[in-house]
Design a protein around this motif. Sequence first.
Motif, mmCIF file in Angstrom:
data_model
loop_
_atom_site.group_PDB
_atom_site.id
_atom_site.type_symbol
_atom_site.label_atom_id
_atom_site.label_comp_id
_atom_site.label_asym_id
_atom_site.label_seq_id
_atom_site.Cartn_x
_atom_site.Cartn_y
_atom_site.Cartn_z
ATOM 1 N N GLY A 88 -0.103 -7.371 6.211
ATOM 2 C CA GLY A 88 0.416 -7.821 7.492
ATOM 3 C C GLY A 88 1.912 -8.065 7.447
ATOM 4 O O GLY A 88 2.376 -8.927 6.693
ATOM 5 N N GLU A 89 2.666 -7.300 8.243
ATOM 6 C CA GLU A 89 4.123 -7.445 8.325
ATOM 7 C C GLU A 89 4.766 -7.287 6.940
ATOM 8 O O GLU A 89 5.614 -8.080 6.536
ATOM 9 N N VAL A 90 4.376 -6.235 6.237
ATOM 10 C CA VAL A 90 4.861 -5.976 4.879
ATOM 11 C C VAL A 90 5.637 -4.667 4.783
ATOM 12 O O VAL A 90 6.731 -4.624 4.216
ATOM 13 N N ILE A 91 5.096 -3.596 5.342
ATOM 14 C CA ILE A 91 5.638 -2.262 5.103
ATOM 15 C C ILE A 91 7.089 -2.133 5.558
ATOM 16 O O ILE A 91 7.868 -1.363 4.982
ATOM 17 N N GLU A 92 7.491 -2.935 6.533
ATOM 18 C CA GLU A 92 8.875 -2.868 7.021
ATOM 19 C C GLU A 92 9.879 -3.452 6.026
ATOM 20 O O GLU A 92 11.092 -3.280 6.184
ATOM 21 N N HIS A 93 9.372 -4.131 4.985
ATOM 22 C CA HIS A 93 10.243 -4.741 3.970
ATOM 23 C C HIS A 93 10.338 -3.895 2.691
ATOM 24 O O HIS A 93 11.009 -4.290 1.749
ATOM 25 N N VAL A 94 9.653 -2.755 2.658
ATOM 26 C CA VAL A 94 9.512 -1.966 1.435
ATOM 27 C C VAL A 94 10.398 -0.725 1.498
ATOM 28 O O VAL A 94 10.369 0.021 2.483
ATOM 29 N N TYR A 95 11.164 -0.478 0.430
ATOM 30 C CA TYR A 95 12.028 0.707 0.387
ATOM 31 C C TYR A 95 11.201 1.989 0.354
ATOM 32 O O TYR A 95 11.388 2.887 1.160
ATOM 33 N N ASP A 96 10.296 2.087 -0.629
ATOM 34 C CA ASP A 96 9.511 3.317 -0.800
ATOM 35 C C ASP A 96 8.149 3.131 -0.146
ATOM 36 O O ASP A 96 7.166 2.770 -0.793
ATOM 37 N N THR A 97 8.096 3.393 1.139
ATOM 38 C CA THR A 97 6.852 3.175 1.881
ATOM 39 C C THR A 97 5.766 4.171 1.472
ATOM 40 O O THR A 97 4.582 3.845 1.475
ATOM 41 N N ASP A 98 6.160 5.381 1.107
ATOM 42 C CA ASP A 98 5.174 6.366 0.660
ATOM 43 C C ASP A 98 4.469 5.882 -0.599
ATOM 44 O O ASP A 98 3.238 6.012 -0.720
ATOM 45 N N PHE A 99 5.226 5.316 -1.530
ATOM 46 C CA PHE A 99 4.622 4.811 -2.766
ATOM 47 C C PHE A 99 3.658 3.663 -2.468
ATOM 48 O O PHE A 99 2.575 3.570 -3.071
ATOM 49 N N LEU A 100 4.013 2.779 -1.541
ATOM 50 C CA LEU A 100 3.118 1.676 -1.183
ATOM 51 C C LEU A 100 1.797 2.201 -0.636
ATOM 52 O O LEU A 100 0.719 1.738 -1.038
ATOM 53 N N ILE A 101 1.857 3.193 0.252
ATOM 54 C CA ILE A 101 0.627 3.752 0.819
ATOM 55 C C ILE A 101 -0.189 4.464 -0.263
ATOM 56 O O ILE A 101 -1.423 4.367 -0.297
ATOM 57 N N GLU A 102 0.487 5.178 -1.152
ATOM 58 C CA GLU A 102 -0.212 5.827 -2.273
ATOM 59 C C GLU A 102 -0.947 4.804 -3.133
ATOM 60 O O GLU A 102 -2.093 5.028 -3.563
ATOM 61 N N GLU A 103 -0.293 3.685 -3.411
ATOM 62 C CA GLU A 103 -0.899 2.644 -4.228
ATOM 63 C C GLU A 103 -2.100 2.010 -3.514
ATOM 64 O O GLU A 103 -3.117 1.712 -4.139
ATOM 65 N N CYS A 104 -1.977 1.793 -2.225
ATOM 66 C CA CYS A 104 -3.113 1.251 -1.463
ATOM 67 C C CYS A 104 -4.297 2.210 -1.530
ATOM 68 O O CYS A 104 -5.447 1.786 -1.728
ATOM 69 N N TYR A 105 -4.022 3.485 -1.373
ATOM 70 C CA TYR A 105 -5.086 4.494 -1.455
ATOM 71 C C TYR A 105 -5.743 4.457 -2.828
ATOM 72 O O TYR A 105 -6.967 4.522 -2.962
#
Length: 222
Positions: A88-105
Motif C-alpha cells: 500500500g502506497e509503496v511502489i511510488e517510492h521505489v526506483y526499480d519498480t520492475d524489480f519490485l514486481i518481479e520479486e513479488c511474483y
Amino acid sequence: MRCNDGSWVLESVRVKKVIDMIPTKSPLLDIGCSDGEISNLIKRTKNVEVIGIDRAVWSKNINIPFIRCDVGTGLPFRDSTFHCIFAGEVIEHVYDTDFLIEECYRVLKPGGSLILTTPNLVAFAWRMSMLFGKRPAIIHNRKPLPERPGEHIRYFTSRDLRDILVDHGFEIVKFCVDGVKFFPDGTSEIMHPIGMLNCFQDFLGRILLNFGLRLIVKARKP
C-alpha cells in the motif's frame, strides 16, 4: 466521517476496499507496513498470519512479525512463500519498480494475489492543482533523504499500473479507485463549500476511474 476533507474520507475507503480484496489464506506479506496499523486490521478481520517488512521501524508496538528491509534490494523470502502480498502506497517510492514486481511474483505462490495501491498521477484533484498553477501534492522534486524519506519518485496512471503488472506475468483481477477528490489541499477557502460533494467521492470513483485519487489493483499470479 467528515466530508470536508477529501483525503481523510478516501483513506478509509481505500483501506476498506483493500480489506475486501484480501483472501482468507495465510501467510500474507505487508510491504511497507509502517506502524502496522493496517497489518493488524488485516490480521483481525481476515484471521490470517501477517508478516510486515519496511525499511525503518515506525513503531515499537507493531504486534506482528517484522523484518527491517529495503525492498529495493529484494524480498528476503524463498520462492512461492505467500498467498497474498499487500503493498500500500509503496511502489511510488521505489526506483526499480520492475524489480519490485518481479520479486513479488517470485515470492507469491501460484494462484496468489498481489494487491497494490498508489496515487493516481491524473487524479482530478491534481489536474485542478495544475489549472491553478500549483504543483500536484504527489509530485516531489527533491531526492529522498534520511530526514525526508517519503518522497515520490515514480508516478502511475491506471494504464501504467496495468501494463507493468501484465508485463511481469500477472493477471488483473480487479481495478478500482478510492474515489474522486475535487480540489487539492490548500485550495482557497472560498471553494471549500464545493467540497461537500466529496460525500459522493466513492460513488463517483466507480464511474470516473481515471479521476480517482488512488489506484487500487488486485492481480493474480497464474
